[in-house]
Design a protein around this motif. Structure first.
Motif, PDB file in Angstrom:
ATOM      1  N   ALA A 249      31.662   0.843  72.500  1.00  0.00           N
ATOM      2  CA  ALA A 249      30.257   0.709  72.903  1.00  0.00           C
ATOM      3  C   ALA A 249      29.301   1.239  71.828  1.00  0.00           C
ATOM      4  N   PHE A 250      29.721   2.283  71.087  1.00  0.00           N
ATOM      5  CA  PHE A 250      28.787   2.906  70.137  1.00  0.00           C
ATOM      6  C   PHE A 250      28.574   2.058  68.879  1.00  0.00           C
ATOM      7  N   PRO A 251      29.619   1.645  68.150  1.00  0.00           N
ATOM      8  CA  PRO A 251      29.342   0.746  67.030  1.00  0.00           C
ATOM      9  C   PRO A 251      28.722  -0.583  67.460  1.00  0.00           C
ATOM     10  N   VAL A 252      29.096  -1.086  68.641  1.00  0.00           N
ATOM     11  CA  VAL A 252      28.481  -2.334  69.129  1.00  0.00           C
ATOM     12  C   VAL A 252      26.983  -2.125  69.322  1.00  0.00           C
ATOM     13  N   ALA A 253      26.620  -1.062  70.034  1.00  0.00           N
ATOM     14  CA  ALA A 253      25.204  -0.818  70.314  1.00  0.00           C
ATOM     15  C   ALA A 253      24.433  -0.582  69.022  1.00  0.00           C
ATOM     16  N   ALA A 254      25.022   0.185  68.109  1.00  0.00           N
ATOM     17  CA  ALA A 254      24.326   0.477  66.851  1.00  0.00           C
ATOM     18  C   ALA A 254      24.066  -0.818  66.087  1.00  0.00           C
ATOM     19  N   ALA A 255      25.052  -1.730  66.081  1.00  0.00           N
ATOM     20  CA  ALA A 255      24.868  -2.998  65.374  1.00  0.00           C
ATOM     21  C   ALA A 255      23.731  -3.808  65.995  1.00  0.00           C
ATOM     22  N   LEU A 256      23.607  -3.749  67.317  1.00  0.00           N
ATOM     23  CA  LEU A 256      22.572  -4.545  67.987  1.00  0.00           C
ATOM     24  C   LEU A 256      21.167  -4.054  67.645  1.00  0.00           C
ATOM     25  N   ILE A 257      21.022  -2.731  67.372  1.00  0.00           N
ATOM     26  CA  ILE A 257      19.661  -2.183  67.192  1.00  0.00           C
ATOM     27  C   ILE A 257      19.284  -1.927  65.739  1.00  0.00           C
ATOM     28  N   VAL A 258      20.269  -1.951  64.811  1.00  0.00           N
ATOM     29  CA  VAL A 258      19.938  -1.681  63.396  1.00  0.00           C
ATOM     30  C   VAL A 258      19.751  -3.013  62.660  1.00  0.00           C
ATOM     31  N   GLU A 259      18.597  -3.182  62.053  1.00  0.00           N
ATOM     32  CA  GLU A 259      18.216  -4.453  61.427  1.00  0.00           C
ATOM     33  C   GLU A 259      19.272  -4.943  60.435  1.00  0.00           C
ATOM     34  N   GLY A 260      19.625  -6.219  60.547  1.00  0.00           N
ATOM     35  CA  GLY A 260      20.519  -6.864  59.592  1.00  0.00           C
ATOM     36  C   GLY A 260      22.002  -6.616  59.819  1.00  0.00           C
ATOM     37  N   TYR A 329      26.275   4.185  80.510  1.00  0.00           N
ATOM     38  CA  TYR A 329      24.827   4.235  80.756  1.00  0.00           C
ATOM     39  C   TYR A 329      24.050   5.007  79.687  1.00  0.00           C
ATOM     40  N   PRO A 330      24.614   6.103  79.127  1.00  0.00           N
ATOM     41  CA  PRO A 330      23.829   6.770  78.072  1.00  0.00           C
ATOM     42  C   PRO A 330      23.540   5.847  76.882  1.00  0.00           C
ATOM     43  N   ILE A 331      24.543   5.118  76.413  1.00  0.00           N
ATOM     44  CA  ILE A 331      24.287   4.253  75.250  1.00  0.00           C
ATOM     45  C   ILE A 331      23.473   3.028  75.675  1.00  0.00           C
ATOM     46  N   LEU A 332      23.641   2.571  76.930  1.00  0.00           N
ATOM     47  CA  LEU A 332      22.779   1.480  77.395  1.00  0.00           C
ATOM     48  C   LEU A 332      21.320   1.928  77.403  1.00  0.00           C
ATOM     49  N   ALA A 333      21.076   3.182  77.784  1.00  0.00           N
ATOM     50  CA  ALA A 333      19.695   3.679  77.811  1.00  0.00           C
ATOM     51  C   ALA A 333      19.091   3.630  76.406  1.00  0.00           C
ATOM     52  N   VAL A 334      19.908   3.885  75.388  1.00  0.00           N
ATOM     53  CA  VAL A 334      19.421   3.808  74.008  1.00  0.00           C
ATOM     54  C   VAL A 334      19.096   2.361  73.639  1.00  0.00           C
ATOM     55  N   VAL A 335      20.015   1.445  73.935  1.00  0.00           N
ATOM     56  CA  VAL A 335      19.744   0.032  73.626  1.00  0.00           C
ATOM     57  C   VAL A 335      18.475  -0.413  74.363  1.00  0.00           C
ATOM     58  N   VAL A 395      14.886  16.687  68.250  1.00  0.00           N
ATOM     59  CA  VAL A 395      16.238  17.260  68.340  1.00  0.00           C
ATOM     60  C   VAL A 395      16.639  17.167  69.806  1.00  0.00           C
ATOM     61  N   CYS A 396      17.741  16.479  70.090  1.00  0.00           N
ATOM     62  CA  CYS A 396      18.143  16.244  71.477  1.00  0.00           C
ATOM     63  C   CYS A 396      19.268  17.190  71.865  1.00  0.00           C
ATOM     64  N   ALA A 397      19.169  17.723  73.081  1.00  0.00           N
ATOM     65  CA  ALA A 397      20.202  18.639  73.593  1.00  0.00           C
ATOM     66  C   ALA A 397      21.340  17.814  74.169  1.00  0.00           C
ATOM     67  N   THR A 398      22.586  18.174  73.794  1.00  0.00           N
ATOM     68  CA  THR A 398      23.729  17.357  74.218  1.00  0.00           C
ATOM     69  C   THR A 398      24.529  17.981  75.359  1.00  0.00           C
ATOM     70  N   HIS A 399      24.315  19.267  75.670  1.00  0.00           N
ATOM     71  CA  HIS A 399      24.938  19.888  76.846  1.00  0.00           C
ATOM     72  C   HIS A 399      26.457  19.706  76.880  1.00  0.00           C
ATOM     73  N   LEU A 400      27.141  19.894  75.768  1.00  0.00           N
ATOM     74  CA  LEU A 400      28.610  19.775  75.698  1.00  0.00           C
ATOM     75  C   LEU A 400      29.081  18.382  76.122  1.00  0.00           C
ATOM     76  N   ASP A 401      28.282  17.353  75.865  1.00  0.00           N
ATOM     77  CA  ASP A 401      28.621  16.001  76.338  1.00  0.00           C
ATOM     78  C   ASP A 401      28.709  15.036  75.153  1.00  0.00           C
ATOM     79  N   HIS A 402      29.933  14.625  74.869  1.00  0.00           N
ATOM     80  CA  HIS A 402      30.203  13.711  73.744  1.00  0.00           C
ATOM     81  C   HIS A 402      29.381  12.436  73.802  1.00  0.00           C
ATOM     82  N   SER A 407      25.231   8.885  71.701  1.00  0.00           N
ATOM     83  CA  SER A 407      24.122   7.988  72.044  1.00  0.00           C
ATOM     84  C   SER A 407      22.885   8.305  71.209  1.00  0.00           C
ATOM     85  N   PHE A 408      22.527   9.595  71.107  1.00  0.00           N
ATOM     86  CA  PHE A 408      21.313   9.924  70.342  1.00  0.00           C
ATOM     87  C   PHE A 408      21.521   9.733  68.845  1.00  0.00           C
ATOM     88  N   LEU A 409      22.751   9.923  68.360  1.00  0.00           N
ATOM     89  CA  LEU A 409      22.976   9.648  66.936  1.00  0.00           C
ATOM     90  C   LEU A 409      22.815   8.149  66.654  1.00  0.00           C
TER      91      LEU A 409
END
Ligand SMILES: O=C(O)C1=C[C@@H](OP(=O)(O)O)[C@@H](O)[C@H](O)C1
Ligand SMILES: C=C(OP(=O)(O)O)C(=O)O
Length: 450
Positions: A249-260, A329-335, A395-402, A407-409
């Motif tokens: 989900a993370f590389p997929v989402a990043a590809a969708l939102i980063v230009e080119g 849902y966290p990475i969907l919220a970013v997309v 700066v986003c707080a991650t609360h020990l949550d991978h 998602s924020f990175l």
């Protein structure tokens, strides 16, 4: 604080196109189950592609503590000499499941119907999570549990010496609860019946059948019943773990939102009980294609190809889809923050009891990055700002949550200003190669705050 050391602050900057192949590690859910079922079989189970993330390593250690021989043969390759159903030994020390809800809940189920006592604990995140959802059904077998108030870890379970089979309707959509009851049912005589109203990931059922257990599913008035015949002899297996859709989900989402961007994520497990995010992204207008669809080890698999998608639009995510994308849902919220218009996510109350309260963590971080987010007890709406529109600079707080950290990175790779996380350490629980894999695609990450 990181799960296993000092916090590791990290920053992501707006990056050039992400390109190349992202080979993500093995599925975390299947990896836990391969070790646990291997430990309950008679003889040697061989596993390839095991996720060597901290959550799974903690489960491997726990299986050793219960008497199984677990050997690391090479990268991703493991063997387990199982002790058989009912063959667990009493651990000599406390079982520390680290950050892993899946690990602790499934292992509690696996030991609950053997005449032994075990004490479980975990990190500061896991010690906040509810265990009553597992110990309540386990009590029906005759298992006793004593923990901190609110059913929190540390907790001691006294296994049932004469377990009785159970019929249990799972009150919340949870594969961990379903699996704990099924694993406990293995060492009870007769038929244990678990009923779920909403289908959750079915890896336990599929793998139990693969290990030779007798189980069937039936439609009943309350939902779908899984009927397991107790006290089987489980037959060791050779297991090739598919790659994890929740990590993909993370590389997929990043590809969708980063230009080119144009990224291939090969060999991803697309079990329908796990693939909800990808359907949702396509409905939003993502350029996301399944290539080379095939079946591997009884699971549907495909290569995912994701390209920059500047015209994505917010949607209402069907609430009944939540169990099949619960960790996404966290990475969907970013997309959603990079789509146009609102994305409505409903029926997601379970997010409040994950490694962190994920609704609160995502709402706080996205607001700090300049997005408008509304939230309620079991819903969240992200108002998208379009491609490249999120201001960032927080700066986003991650609360020990991978998943919050990753998602924020990803958000920072496409936001106008850098986005930092206070602690990237927990990423090692599920996706230890995340930083290097993303950097190889072209992601600009630095250690430290912006
Ligand atoms: O069974 C599993 O492997 C999992 C089930 C889900 O938890 P719940 O059962 O609490 O929904 C999921 O969030 C977790 O990451 C893995
Ligand atoms: C919820 C998760 O894991 P667990 O419940 O196993 O800690 C997750 O990986 O997103």
């Amino acid at each position: 604080m990181s799960a296993h050391g000092d916090p590791i602050p990290m920053t992501a900057r707006r990056s050039g196109p992400l390109r190349g192949a992202a080979v993500v590690p093995g599925d975390k859910s299947i990896s836990h189950r391969a070790l646990i079922l291997g430990a309950l079989a008679v003889g040697e189970t061989r596993i390839s592609g095991l996720l060597e993330g901290q959550d799974v390593l903690d489960t491997a250690k726990a299986m050793r503590a219960f008497g199984a021989e677990v050997t690391h043969e090479g990268p991703g390759d493991w063997t387990v000499q199982g002790v058989g159903v009912g063959g667990f030994a009493e651990p000599a020390d406390v079982i520390d499941c680290g950050n892993s809800g899946t690990g602790v809940r499934l292992i509690m189920g696996a030991m609950a119907t053997s005449p032994l006592t075990a004490t479980f604990t975990g990190d500061a995140s896991l010690r906040k999570r509810p265990m009553g959802r597992v110990t309540e059904p386990l009590a029906l077998f005759g298992t006793r549990a004593v923990g901190r108030q609110g059913g929190r870890l540390p907790m001691t379970l006294i296994g049932a010496a004469d377990p009785v089979p159970v019929r249990y309707v799972v009150p919340v959509p949870s594969a961990q609860v379903k699996s704990a009851v099924l694993l406990a049912g293995l060492n009870a005589p007769g038929e244990t019946v678990v009923i779920e109203r909403e289908a959750t990931r079915d890896h336990t059922e599929r793998m139990l059948a693969g290990f030779g257990a007798t189980l069937r599913t039936e439609e009943v008035p309350e939902g779908r019943a899984i009927v397991l015949t107790g006290q089987p002899e489980l037959v060791p297996q050779t297991i090739a773990v598919p790659r994890d859709p929740s990590s993909a989900a993370f590389p997929v989402a990043a590809a969708l939102i980063v230009e080119g961007s144009d990224v291939l994520v090969p060999g991803i497990g697309l079990n329908p009980t796990r693939a909800g995010l990808f359907a949702t992204l396509r409905e939003m207008g993502a350029d996301l294609v399944y290539e080379n669809e095939r079946e591997e080890g009884g699971e549907p698999v495909a290569d995912l190809r994701a390209r920059f998608s500047p015209a994505m639009a917010g949607i209402e995510v069907p609430p009944e889809r939540a169990p099949s994308m619960i960790d996404e849902y966290p990475i969907l919220a970013v997309v959603a923050a990079f789509a146009s218009g609102p994305t409505m996510m409903r029926g997601i109350g379970e997010l409040r009891v994950k490694e962190s309260d994920r609704i609160a963590a995502m709402a706080a971080g996205l607001r700090a990055c300049g997005a408008e987010v509304e939230e309620g007890e079991d819903w969240m709406i992200v108002h998208g700002m379009g491609a490249g529109g999120l201001p960032g600079g927080a700066v986003c707080a991650t609360h020990l949550d991978h998943r919050i950290a990753m998602s924020f990175l990803c958000a920072g790779l496409a936001a106008q200003k850098p986005v930092s996380v206070d602690d990237a350490g927990p990423i090692a629980t599920s996706f230890p190669i995340f930083e290097g894999l993303m950097a190889a695609l072209g992601a600009e990450f630095d250690r430290g705050d912006a």
